[in-house]
Design an enzyme around this catalytic site. Structure first.
Site, mmCIF file in Angstrom:
data_model
loop_
_atom_site.group_PDB
_atom_site.id
_atom_site.type_symbol
_atom_site.label_atom_id
_atom_site.label_comp_id
_atom_site.label_asym_id
_atom_site.label_seq_id
_atom_site.Cartn_x
_atom_site.Cartn_y
_atom_site.Cartn_z
ATOM 1 N N ASP A 162 -20.999 14.886 3.480
ATOM 2 C CA ASP A 162 -20.039 14.269 4.392
ATOM 3 C C ASP A 162 -19.420 13.011 3.788
ATOM 4 O OD1 ASP A 162 -18.564 13.618 6.597
ATOM 5 O OD2 ASP A 162 -20.279 13.065 7.852
ATOM 6 N N MET A 176 -24.774 11.637 3.183
ATOM 7 C CA MET A 176 -23.531 10.867 3.276
ATOM 8 C C MET A 176 -23.044 10.529 1.867
ATOM 9 S SD MET A 176 -22.795 10.747 6.418
ATOM 10 C CE MET A 176 -21.300 9.784 6.174
ATOM 11 N N GLY A 232 -12.458 15.760 6.126
ATOM 12 C CA GLY A 232 -11.585 15.186 7.145
ATOM 13 C C GLY A 232 -10.176 15.008 6.623
ATOM 14 N N SER A 233 -9.947 13.891 5.931
ATOM 15 C CA SER A 233 -8.582 13.597 5.490
ATOM 16 C C SER A 233 -8.037 14.643 4.522
ATOM 17 C CB SER A 233 -8.488 12.196 4.893
ATOM 18 O OG SER A 233 -9.676 11.801 4.329
ATOM 19 N N ASP A 290 -17.580 13.357 14.716
ATOM 20 C CA ASP A 290 -18.170 12.068 14.345
ATOM 21 C C ASP A 290 -18.208 11.123 15.537
ATOM 22 O OD1 ASP A 290 -18.646 12.273 11.463
ATOM 23 O OD2 ASP A 290 -16.483 12.594 11.363
ATOM 24 N N HIS A 347 -22.252 14.623 14.583
ATOM 25 C CA HIS A 347 -22.860 13.631 13.686
ATOM 26 C C HIS A 347 -22.886 12.301 14.426
ATOM 27 C CE1 HIS A 347 -22.172 11.131 9.733
ATOM 28 N NE2 HIS A 347 -23.362 10.920 10.255
ATOM 29 N N SER A 350 -13.525 17.697 9.738
ATOM 30 C CA SER A 350 -13.913 16.576 10.597
ATOM 31 C C SER A 350 -12.758 16.199 11.512
ATOM 32 C CB SER A 350 -14.319 15.370 9.744
ATOM 33 O OG SER A 350 -14.473 14.258 10.603
ATOM 34 N N MET A 379 -19.267 7.508 16.870
ATOM 35 C CA MET A 379 -19.586 6.159 16.369
ATOM 36 C C MET A 379 -19.638 5.173 17.533
ATOM 37 S SD MET A 379 -16.926 6.055 13.214
ATOM 38 C CE MET A 379 -16.798 7.430 12.059
ATOM 39 N N HIS A 383 -16.762 19.520 12.810
ATOM 40 C CA HIS A 383 -17.610 18.344 12.611
ATOM 41 C C HIS A 383 -17.089 17.218 13.506
ATOM 42 C CE1 HIS A 383 -20.394 15.816 10.281
ATOM 43 N NE2 HIS A 383 -19.456 14.878 10.325
ATOM 44 N N GLY A 440 -15.357 12.040 1.730
ATOM 45 C CA GLY A 440 -14.598 12.123 0.479
ATOM 46 C C GLY A 440 -14.614 13.487 -0.193
ATOM 47 N N GLY A 446 -18.714 5.447 8.891
ATOM 48 C CA GLY A 446 -17.910 4.553 9.715
ATOM 49 C C GLY A 446 -16.422 4.863 9.681
ATOM 50 N N PHE A 447 -15.959 5.395 8.570
ATOM 51 C CA PHE A 447 -14.516 5.629 8.433
ATOM 52 C C PHE A 447 -14.237 6.895 7.639
ATOM 53 C CE2 PHE A 447 -15.436 1.142 8.737
ATOM 54 C CZ PHE A 447 -14.574 0.731 9.756
ATOM 55 N N GLY A 448 -13.140 7.549 8.001
ATOM 56 C CA GLY A 448 -12.661 8.651 7.176
ATOM 57 C C GLY A 448 -11.846 8.092 6.024
ATOM 58 N N GLY A 449 -11.500 8.949 5.085
ATOM 59 C CA GLY A 449 -10.576 8.572 4.024
ATOM 60 C C GLY A 449 -11.132 7.684 2.924
ATOM 61 N N MET A 500 -23.472 8.604 14.757
ATOM 62 C CA MET A 500 -23.634 7.330 14.048
ATOM 63 C C MET A 500 -23.839 6.274 15.118
ATOM 64 S SD MET A 500 -20.695 8.091 11.261
ATOM 65 C CE MET A 500 -20.152 9.530 12.182
HETATM 66 C C1 DX5 Z 1 -17.641 9.124 8.034
HETATM 67 C C2 DX5 Z 1 -17.707 10.422 8.791
HETATM 68 C C3 DX5 Z 1 -17.082 11.580 8.085
HETATM 69 C C4 DX5 Z 1 -15.609 11.457 7.906
HETATM 70 C C5 DX5 Z 1 -15.197 12.301 6.745
HETATM 71 O O1 DX5 Z 1 -18.344 8.161 8.718
HETATM 72 O O2 DX5 Z 1 -19.059 10.765 9.031
HETATM 73 O O3 DX5 Z 1 -17.409 12.798 8.728
HETATM 74 O O4 DX5 Z 1 -14.890 11.852 9.058
HETATM 75 O O5 DX5 Z 1 -13.863 12.041 6.484
HETATM 76 P P1 DX5 Z 1 -13.259 12.177 5.009
HETATM 77 O O6 DX5 Z 1 -13.383 13.625 4.613
HETATM 78 O O7 DX5 Z 1 -11.850 11.734 5.196
HETATM 79 O O8 DX5 Z 1 -14.053 11.282 4.093
HETATM 80 ZN ZN ZN Z 2 -19.538 12.842 9.740
#
Ligand code: DX5
Ligand code: ZN
Length: 220
Positions: free
Chosen positions: A176, A138, A198-199, A36, A67, A9, A38, A34, A178, A143-146, A69
């Protein structure tokens, strides 16, 4: 042998070194990018838009998985097609006429995906699954990574996999949020085809090796 696809991501990339990070993914064992998107309305965060996607697409040599959102995603389907997106995923919760949206995405020559928030049951897709190319389950609230992985995801993936088999559909299951080395194998065993990370990838010291490790872990 199982062919799990890995989709880093870009949300977790270093935007000051975007070309470098895109080229890292190009040269790795990853399969997809990927992206994202938003809008600050459907989710409480704003990520990036068209100019950034255009820059990513210019350098990326792999499948682009967007993706969305965002509310009312139908407004931008043509635009995403023109940017070279291959898989366009909208949220179930953001579409009043999901079937129409799937058709509109396919009419633009893209694969059509549906993302489900953690509270949305997979059973709601029973009547549309044969028209959906990808379901993004999901495993965090979007909304957020990590964020940390929600454990109930495994049972959702199993239910969805059973539905796909029963309906004789060819829908891919994407996870998608964690995703890391602790849950990837179990997700693939449950039925996942695509893992977004992602992270776990971009915060690691050696992302290329991290991606290779993830790929290795998903060989079941
Ligand atoms: C969350 C995103 C994810 C996110 C995943 O809203 O849709 O794609 O970037 O990031 P990690 O792998 O850090 O949870
Ligand atoms: Zn995503």
């Amino acid at each position: 042998m199982n062919q799990t696809l890995i989709a880093p991501s870009i949300l977790a990339a270093d935007f000051g070194n975007l070309q470098r990070d895109v080229e890292m993914v190009n040269s790795s064992d990853a399969d997809w990018f990927h992206l994202d998107i938003m809008d600050g309305v459907f989710v409480p965060n704003i990520s990036f838009g068209m100019p950034v996607i255009k820059s990513i697409a210019k350098h990326a040599t792999k499948t682009l998985d967007a993706h969305l959102m965002i509310v009312d995603p139908d407004r931008y389907i043509q635009k995403f097609a023109s940017l070279g997106i291959n898989y366009l995923t909208v949220h179930y919760e953001a579409c009043t006429h999901l079937h129409r949206t799937m058709q509109a995405i396919k009419n633009e020559g893209m694969k059509a995906g549906v993302a489900l928030n953690p509270h949305t049951p997979v059973s709601l897709l029973e009547d549309t699954i044969n028209d959906i190319d990808l379901v993004c389950v999901m495993s965090v609230n979007p909304g957020f990574g990590g964020q940390s992985f929600i454990e109930n995801t495994y049972s959702k993936v199993e239910k969805l996999k059973n539905m796909i088999i029963q309906k004789n559909a060819s829908t891919l299951i994407e996870i998608d949020g964690g995703v890391n080395d602790k849950n990837s194998r179990k997700l693939v065993t449950a039925g996942a085809d695509v893992l977004v990370a992602g992270s776990y990838v971009f915060r690691s010291e050696h992302p290329i090796e991290t991606i290779a490790g993830l790929k290795e872990l998903t060989l079941i």
